[in-house]
Design a protein around this motif. Structure first.
Motif, short mmCIF file in Angstrom:
data_model
loop_
_atom_site.label_atom_id
_atom_site.label_comp_id
_atom_site.label_asym_id
_atom_site.label_seq_id
_atom_site.Cartn_x
_atom_site.Cartn_y
_atom_site.Cartn_z
N LYS A 183 0.77 -1.44 0.31
CA LYS A 183 0.16 -0.27 0.10
C LYS A 183 0.93 1.43 -0.37
O LYS A 183 0.12 2.51 -0.23
CB LYS A 183 -1.33 -0.09 1.05
N ALA A 184 2.28 1.09 0.14
CA ALA A 184 3.09 2.39 0.30
C ALA A 184 4.65 1.98 0.07
O ALA A 184 4.56 0.25 0.39
CB ALA A 184 2.83 2.75 1.15
N ASP A 185 5.51 2.20 -0.10
CA ASP A 185 7.15 2.04 -0.56
C ASP A 185 7.28 0.96 1.29
O ASP A 185 7.32 2.17 1.97
CB ASP A 185 8.08 2.76 -0.79
N VAL A 186 8.28 0.31 1.05
CA VAL A 186 7.97 -0.62 2.42
C VAL A 186 9.78 -1.25 2.25
O VAL A 186 9.81 -2.28 1.43
CB VAL A 186 7.44 -1.44 2.58
N THR A 187 10.45 -1.60 3.57
CA THR A 187 11.27 -2.11 3.25
C THR A 187 10.77 -3.42 4.33
O THR A 187 10.63 -3.75 5.36
CB THR A 187 12.47 -1.45 3.88
N LEU A 188 11.23 -4.69 3.90
CA LEU A 188 10.69 -6.17 4.58
C LEU A 188 10.89 -6.17 5.51
O LEU A 188 12.99 -5.93 5.65
CB LEU A 188 10.50 -7.04 3.71
N PRO A 189 11.00 -6.74 6.49
CA PRO A 189 11.53 -7.71 7.94
C PRO A 189 12.27 -8.59 7.45
O PRO A 189 12.25 -9.00 6.11
CB PRO A 189 9.81 -7.61 9.28
N GLU A 241 3.61 -6.80 10.63
CA GLU A 241 4.55 -6.98 10.21
C GLU A 241 5.44 -5.94 9.52
O GLU A 241 6.69 -4.90 9.74
CB GLU A 241 4.81 -8.57 10.10
N LEU A 242 4.75 -5.28 9.27
CA LEU A 242 5.20 -4.21 7.82
C LEU A 242 5.20 -3.16 8.54
O LEU A 242 6.01 -1.75 8.64
CB LEU A 242 4.38 -3.41 6.27
N LYS A 243 4.51 -2.54 9.31
CA LYS A 243 3.59 -1.73 10.46
C LYS A 243 5.02 -1.12 11.33
O LYS A 243 5.52 -0.48 11.76
CB LYS A 243 2.25 -1.32 10.85
N GLU A 244 5.26 -2.63 12.10
CA GLU A 244 6.11 -2.92 13.09
C GLU A 244 7.22 -1.82 12.39
O GLU A 244 8.49 -1.79 13.71
CB GLU A 244 6.23 -4.31 13.65
N VAL A 245 7.40 -2.93 11.40
CA VAL A 245 9.67 -2.24 10.60
C VAL A 245 9.48 -0.65 10.47
O VAL A 245 10.38 0.10 10.79
CB VAL A 245 9.11 -3.16 9.45
N ASP A 246 8.84 -0.44 10.72
CA ASP A 246 7.88 1.18 9.67
C ASP A 246 8.08 1.88 11.07
O ASP A 246 9.19 3.28 10.80
CB ASP A 246 6.86 1.33 8.55
N GLU A 247 7.41 1.85 11.83
CA GLU A 247 7.53 2.55 13.77
C GLU A 247 9.35 1.99 13.92
O GLU A 247 9.02 2.88 14.84
CB GLU A 247 6.63 1.78 13.89
N GLY A 248 9.33 1.30 13.74
CA GLY A 248 10.70 0.87 14.32
C GLY A 248 11.87 1.23 13.54
O GLY A 248 12.99 1.70 14.45
#
Length: 248
Positions: A183-189, A241-248
């Motif tokens: 849903k947005a650019d993401v970096t995977l955990p 899980e992706l949200k947790e990466v962004d917030e971290g």
């Protein structure tokens, strides 16, 4: 190309495309090179799979298609999964019609091996052909566990011109697969824990652009509704899980 004049609603589709990318409603005007028009049919998208030896054809299974599901990060006409088996009010009649389609396509094009057909069921349960996929298609993995012998074994024999005997067991439950789109650019955990429970698993730390597929998730249930709900919950876990990466 000159402006096309046509009645009803039509879709503009790229000649070289797939998974519903680049499809939109035709609003008039010139049709760009590399695109074509297809009549739009309101209804439920579905797919059917066949095995043929170039002369004879047998039906393997019917699935519902998931198109543009927001819970999977999809939109528009983008394909994002399937549910097996397909539930309709005219299931027995539909199977006979589809078997006829498969035989006609085999005779017309000399198709060999596994192939699939996408279609739309209108409000009256009438099927309208969308496209032919002369290959192993994405929906086949959902009913593959119920086919004996294995699909690849059947495919090889059929490609060699031999249509072997096979059996398809009645499914014990509903099975679904869903493609989870970013849903947005993401970096995977660290995705090593995804192995075995999710499909098409990307590498840890991989960057995924908005609108691109992240992975495949699966859902199961005693009913279509519970199966779809389970699928959405699996997709929600990925996004969480992706949200947790962004917030971290």
């Amino acid at each position: 190309m000159a402006e096309v004049v046509c009645e009803g609603r039509w879709l503009v589709k790229p000649v070289y495309g797939g998974s519903g990318y680049g499809i939109d409603f035709y609003e008039g005007g010139n049709l760009k090179e590399g695109f074509y028009l297809q009549k739009f049919v309101e209804g439920s998208p579905a797919s059917v799979s066949f095995l043929s030896d170039g002369k004879e054809c047998r039906l393997l299974g019917l699935t519902e298609q998931l198109i543009g599901e927001k819970r999977l990060g999809s939109s528009g006409f983008q394909w994002c999964g399937n549910i097996y088996p397909l539930v309709t009010t005219t299931e027995s009649c539909l199977g006979e019609v589809m078997a006829g389609w498969g035989q006609e396509l085999t005779e017309a094009f000399g198709l060999r091996g596994l192939f699939g057909v996408d279609f739309v069921l209108d409000a009256k349960g009438r099927p309208f052909l969308v496209e032919i996929n002369p290959r192993y298609s994405a929906s086949m993995e959902l009913f593959e566990p119920y086919v004996d012998p294995f699909l690849f074994t059947l495919h090889i024999s059929a490609c060699e011109g031999r249509l072997p005997e096979f059996s398809v067991q009645r499914p014990s439950r509903f099975t679904s697969k869903g493609i989870v789109y970013a849903k947005a650019d993401v970096t995977l955990p660290d995705t090593r824990g995804w192995l075995g429970r999710r499909g098409d698993v990307p590498f840890p730390g991989e960057k995924i652009l908005k609108g691109s597929p992240i992975c495949t998730v699966y859902g199961f249930g005693e009913s279509r509704e519970s199966c779809l709900s389970d699928l959405y919950e699996e997709a929600d876990e990925v996004y969480e899980e992706l949200k947790e990466v962004d917030e971290g």
